[in-house]
Design an enzyme around this catalytic site. Structure first.
Site, PDB file in Angstrom:
ATOM      1  N   TYR A   6       0.861  -1.153   0.052  1.00 36.97           N
ATOM      2  CA  TYR A   6       0.019   0.008   0.079  1.00 36.97           C
ATOM      3  C   TYR A   6       0.748   1.129  -0.002  1.00 36.97           C
ATOM      4  CZ  TYR A   6      -3.313   3.470   1.314  1.00 36.97           C
ATOM      5  OH  TYR A   6      -4.225   4.533   1.374  1.00 36.97           O
ATOM      6  N   LYS A  14     -12.181   0.231   4.682  1.00 34.69           N
ATOM      7  CA  LYS A  14     -12.490  -0.757   3.616  1.00 34.69           C
ATOM      8  C   LYS A  14     -13.465  -1.538   3.670  1.00 34.69           C
ATOM      9  CE  LYS A  14      -8.850   1.901   2.067  1.00 34.69           C
ATOM     10  NZ  LYS A  14      -7.458   1.475   2.227  1.00 34.69           N
TER      11      LYS A  14
HETATM   12  C1  LIG Z   1      -6.438   1.940   2.783  1.00 32.41           C
HETATM   13  C2  LIG Z   1      -4.975   1.133   3.239  1.00 32.41           C
HETATM   14  C3  LIG Z   1      -4.393   1.695   4.413  1.00 32.41           C
HETATM   15  C4  LIG Z   1      -4.585   2.946   5.028  1.00 32.41           C
HETATM   16  O1  LIG Z   1      -5.714   3.050   5.652  1.00 32.41           O
HETATM   17  P1  LIG Z   1      -6.545   4.311   5.910  1.00 32.41           P
HETATM   18  O2  LIG Z   1      -7.937   3.996   6.472  1.00 32.41           O
HETATM   19  O3  LIG Z   1      -6.969   4.944   4.510  1.00 32.41           O
HETATM   20  O4  LIG Z   1      -5.627   5.386   6.628  1.00 32.41           O
HETATM   21  C5  LIG Z   1      -3.440   0.315   4.815  1.00 32.41           C
HETATM   22  N1  LIG Z   1      -3.237  -0.813   4.373  1.00 32.41           N
HETATM   23  C6  LIG Z   1      -4.134  -0.950   3.197  1.00 32.41           C
HETATM   24  C7  LIG Z   1      -3.720  -2.404   2.538  1.00 32.41           C
HETATM   25  C8  LIG Z   1      -4.989  -0.132   2.636  1.00 32.41           C
HETATM   26  O5  LIG Z   1      -5.821  -0.862   1.494  1.00 32.41           O
END
Ligand SMILES: *Cc1c(COP(=O)(O)O)cnc(C)c1O
Length: 393
Positions: free
Chosen positions: A105, A202
């Site tokens: 990421y 997510k």
């Molecule tokens: C989006 C994401 C993050 C970061 O998370 P946020 O909630 O946007 O701060 C970290 N790891 C993965 C795999 C992600 O998809």
């Protein structure tokens, strides 16, 4: 997790988060406790709650739930996935070294390279499936391995049991970012991990409406250390957002099943499309990680990437998709498509991006829970219109 629910299957545990926790009114939906201060009965006594940064009732329901779902000992809710990663990285000190998944990421890479490096914490990026590469990058000052599986955006799979077992032998921590599969499909602690981190923004939240991060730890010492860091750093999740996240998680099981179903349909459509060179989806038998993924998880995520034959198609496709939104997140009920090379992965140097294959022909698609036929029709139409523009030009 409430002890009365601990024996239930995961679908039931999810649907019932918090439903037994409110003894006064019997509320099924656990209330939002907005209070930041809690009255002490007497000197030296506490209700268990003192000040909301340290512990807060609505957040605690969420934290206990995720700890139980991930088979860990303690859960910590943070204001974002990045805040969760920052809290975890605070375990390390100047001179410490981490081994990190090569395909990663973008925000995690940025945090390590632009911020943690200033505090003397360094990282080496390797294919975490390559034991020789792991072995040769492991130094006396190496303290942990951080794994994403599947990786984002290329969906590379790491054998968690193998790598967590290797880390244990080396005496280093294994940290797994489980954002893409969630505990509904994969539980890294059961495979040997010490720490699980989620961007709960997510799939766990699931509705593109709450920003949150979660940490789960295994073992008392690590759980106490993390509680200290979580409270000391203070990047904690608010009561309102904790409630919203619990509300989202209640439907995680049915959402993940639908995401998985839709992603497989759309991936198969793209696999046969003449303008598509390759599809990176671990649910396809042709995927190099297919067997490991099948062994260590009970299902597939709803996100995958695909590579077009011709980079000129990217711009018109993103302009012509209608039902699928051109937007930069994943894991929600609404379908979103993003262009990693210029968006989520822009902070990763071009050289590394090329090496792993995040180039200008790659699109990432977070498949929502709409009807698969509508999603395929939207994509087919956008590719046809792109084709007409390019051929007509
Ligand atoms: C989006 C994401 C993050 C970061 O998370 P946020 O909630 O946007 O701060 C970290 N790891 C993965 C795999 C992600 O998809």
């Amino acid at each position: 997790m409430n002890e009365q629910h601990a024996h239930l299957r995961i679908e039931s545990q999810l649907a019932q988060i918090g439903s037994l926790e409110e003894p006064v009114t019997g509320a099924i939906s656990f209330p939002i406790y907005q209070s930041t201060a809690f009255r002490h009965p007497r000197l030296g006594q506490s209700t268990g709650f003192d000040y909301a940064r340290t512990k807060s009732p609505t957040r605690k329901v969420l934290e206990d739930a995720i700890a139980g779902l991930e088979s860990g000992d303690a859960g910590f809710a943070c204001s974002s996935g990045m805040a969760a990663l920052q809290t975890i990285f605070a375990l390390f000190s100047q001179g410490d070294h981490l081994i990190v998944s090569l395909d990663l990421y973008g925000g995690t890479y940025r945090l390590l390279e632009k911020i943690m490096s200033r505090f003397g914490v360094t990282a080496t990026y390797v294919d975490t499936n390559d034991l020789d590469a792991l072995e040769s990058s492991c130094n006396p000052n190496t303290k942990a391995v951080l794994i994403e599986t599947p990786t984002n955006p290329l969906m590379m799979i790491t054998d968690l049991e193998l790598v967590c077992g290797w880390a244990k032998k080396k005496g280093i921590l294994s940290i797994v970012d489980n954002t893409l599969l969630t505990p509904f499909f994969q539980r890294p602690i059961e495979l040997g991990a010490d720490i699980v981190i989620h961007s709960a923004t997510k799939y766990l939240g699931g509705h593109n409406d709450v920003l949150a991060g979660l940490i789960v730890t295994k073992g008392n010492e690590l759980s106490e250390q993390m509680a200290f860091l979580h409270n000391s750093i203070g990047a904690v999740l608010s009561p309102q957002d904790s409630w919203l996240l619990v509300r989202g998680m209640k439907t995680l099981a049915i959402r993940m099943e639908r995401h998985q179903h839709n992603a497989a349909q759309v991936a198969n459509f793209l696999l046969q499309h003449p303008q598509v060179e390759s599809v990176y989806y671990p649910g396809l038998e042709s995927h190099p990680g297919y067997e490991i993924q099948k062994r260590q998880s009970s299902g597939n995520t709803g996100i995958f990437s695909f590579k077009l034959r011709d980079a000129r198609y990217v711009e018109p496709i993103l302009r012509h998709i209608k039902l699928i939104a051109f937007a930069e997140s994943l894991g929600g009920v609404e379908s979103l498509m993003t262009y990693p090379a210029v968006q989520t992965h822009a902070d990763i140097p071009e050289e590394i991006r090329r090496q792993i294959g995040v180039d200008h022909r790659l699109l990432r698609y977070s498949v929502g829970i709409e009807h698969a036929d509508d999603l395929i029709a939207d994509l087919a139409r956008a590719i046809d219109l792109a084709h007409a523009e390019i051929e007509g030009a």
